[in-house]
Design a protein around this motif. Structure first.
Motif, PDB file in Angstrom:
ATOM      1  N   ALA A   1       0.826  -1.215   0.000  1.00  0.00           N
ATOM      2  CA  ALA A   1       0.000   0.000   0.000  1.00  0.00           C
ATOM      3  C   ALA A   1       0.860   1.266   0.000  1.00  0.00           C
ATOM      4  N   GLU A   2       2.063   1.185   0.582  1.00  0.00           N
ATOM      5  CA  GLU A   2       2.910   2.378   0.723  1.00  0.00           C
ATOM      6  C   GLU A   2       4.062   2.425  -0.274  1.00  0.00           C
ATOM      7  N   ASN A   3       4.287   1.348  -1.024  1.00  0.00           N
ATOM      8  CA  ASN A   3       5.476   1.266  -1.867  1.00  0.00           C
ATOM      9  C   ASN A   3       5.111   1.282  -3.352  1.00  0.00           C
ATOM     10  N   GLU A   4       5.485   2.351  -4.057  1.00  0.00           N
ATOM     11  CA  GLU A   4       5.140   2.508  -5.475  1.00  0.00           C
ATOM     12  C   GLU A   4       5.806   1.450  -6.355  1.00  0.00           C
ATOM     13  N   THR A   5       7.027   1.053  -6.007  1.00  0.00           N
ATOM     14  CA  THR A   5       7.725   0.032  -6.805  1.00  0.00           C
ATOM     15  C   THR A   5       6.980  -1.298  -6.745  1.00  0.00           C
ATOM     16  N   ALA A   6       6.534  -1.676  -5.538  1.00  0.00           N
ATOM     17  CA  ALA A   6       5.769  -2.920  -5.381  1.00  0.00           C
ATOM     18  C   ALA A   6       4.464  -2.842  -6.168  1.00  0.00           C
ATOM     19  N   GLN A   7       3.794  -1.685  -6.107  1.00  0.00           N
ATOM     20  CA  GLN A   7       2.539  -1.498  -6.856  1.00  0.00           C
ATOM     21  C   GLN A   7       2.782  -1.617  -8.353  1.00  0.00           C
ATOM     22  N   GLU A   8       3.870  -1.031  -8.820  1.00  0.00           N
ATOM     23  CA  GLU A   8       4.195  -1.083 -10.256  1.00  0.00           C
ATOM     24  C   GLU A   8       4.436  -2.519 -10.710  1.00  0.00           C
ATOM     25  N   ILE A   9       5.194  -3.279  -9.917  1.00  0.00           N
ATOM     26  CA  ILE A   9       5.498  -4.675 -10.274  1.00  0.00           C
ATOM     27  C   ILE A   9       4.219  -5.508 -10.314  1.00  0.00           C
ATOM     28  N   ILE A  10       3.365  -5.350  -9.295  1.00  0.00           N
ATOM     29  CA  ILE A  10       2.109  -6.110  -9.251  1.00  0.00           C
ATOM     30  C   ILE A  10       1.194  -5.684 -10.392  1.00  0.00           C
ATOM     31  N   PHE A  11       1.148  -4.376 -10.673  1.00  0.00           N
ATOM     32  CA  PHE A  11       0.332  -3.845 -11.768  1.00  0.00           C
ATOM     33  C   PHE A  11       0.747  -4.474 -13.093  1.00  0.00           C
ATOM     34  N   LYS A  12       2.058  -4.511 -13.353  1.00  0.00           N
ATOM     35  CA  LYS A  12       2.566  -5.101 -14.600  1.00  0.00           C
ATOM     36  C   LYS A  12       2.297  -6.604 -14.637  1.00  0.00           C
TER      37      LYS A  12
END
Length: 193
Positions: free
Chosen positions: A66-77
């Motif tokens: 929820a707080e980490n943009e890199t993790a969100q980007e990886i999951i999004f991709k």
């Protein structure tokens, strides 16, 4: 002492595997409810509120995503997110003949601006897909089939039981359609008889 315990019990690899499994189990829901990277963060924020407080490793994982943009980007991709289903706030019904898309979206309670709208009841039993005439290349071949060029990658794999409606400048067309297939961005719909 903590490091020795982790090493002796092989905790980090074990929890890494469990974390991956947890995220994989969320993939279908992420695809349904998220259309952009920030919404992945919002999704895990909501999950965080729903988890029991004593489920420590899951709460830490959800907080991190929820707080980490890199993790969100990886999951999004990874999820290859393309469409989000919107739950209707009112009782579910299809659009009326010549009803404008704006009126119908006001009824269901969805004010987002897009070209293709994925709508569902809360149980996800009834699904409706609305296609606006703003989508490029909406061509009515005859009264039976629609061919629609859909710009960008949209995943219609969970739309086989959905009712499709086409909206032109006069409002909703007379017919509803079923999903026949999608190749190279061209969506083929067949009229419900």
């Amino acid at each position: 002492m903590f490091k020795v315990t982790c090493k002796e019990l092989d905790l980090l690899p074990r929890y890494a595997c469990r974390s991956i499994e947890f995220i994989l189990n969320q993939k279908k829901n992420i695809q349904k409810f998220c259309t952009k990277q920030t919404e992945v963060g919002n999704y895990f924020e909501i999950m965080l509120k729903q988890l029991p407080q004593d489920d420590f490793w899951k709460t830490q994982l959800c907080r991190y995503i929820a707080e980490n943009e890199t993790a969100q980007e990886i999951i999004f991709k990874y999820c290859n997110i393309a469409n989000r289903w919107f739950f209707c706030k009112n009782s579910m019904r299809g659009p009326g003949y010549k009803e404008s898309l704006d009126n119908y979206l006001n009824f269901v309670g969805n004010n987002e601006k897009r070209y293709i709208y994925f709508l569902s009841d809360v149980e996800f039993k009834q699904k409706i897909v609305c296609i606006s005439n703003d989508v490029e290349g909406v061509s009515l071949k005859d009264e039976t089939n629609f061919s629609v060029f859909v710009p960008g990658l949209i995943d219609f794999s969970d739309c086989e039981d959905a009712d499709f409606y086409i909206f032109n400048s006069q409002g909703c067309t007379r017919n509803s359609y079923k999903y026949e297939g999608c190749k190279h961005g061209v969506l083929v719909l067949k009229k419900i008889l």
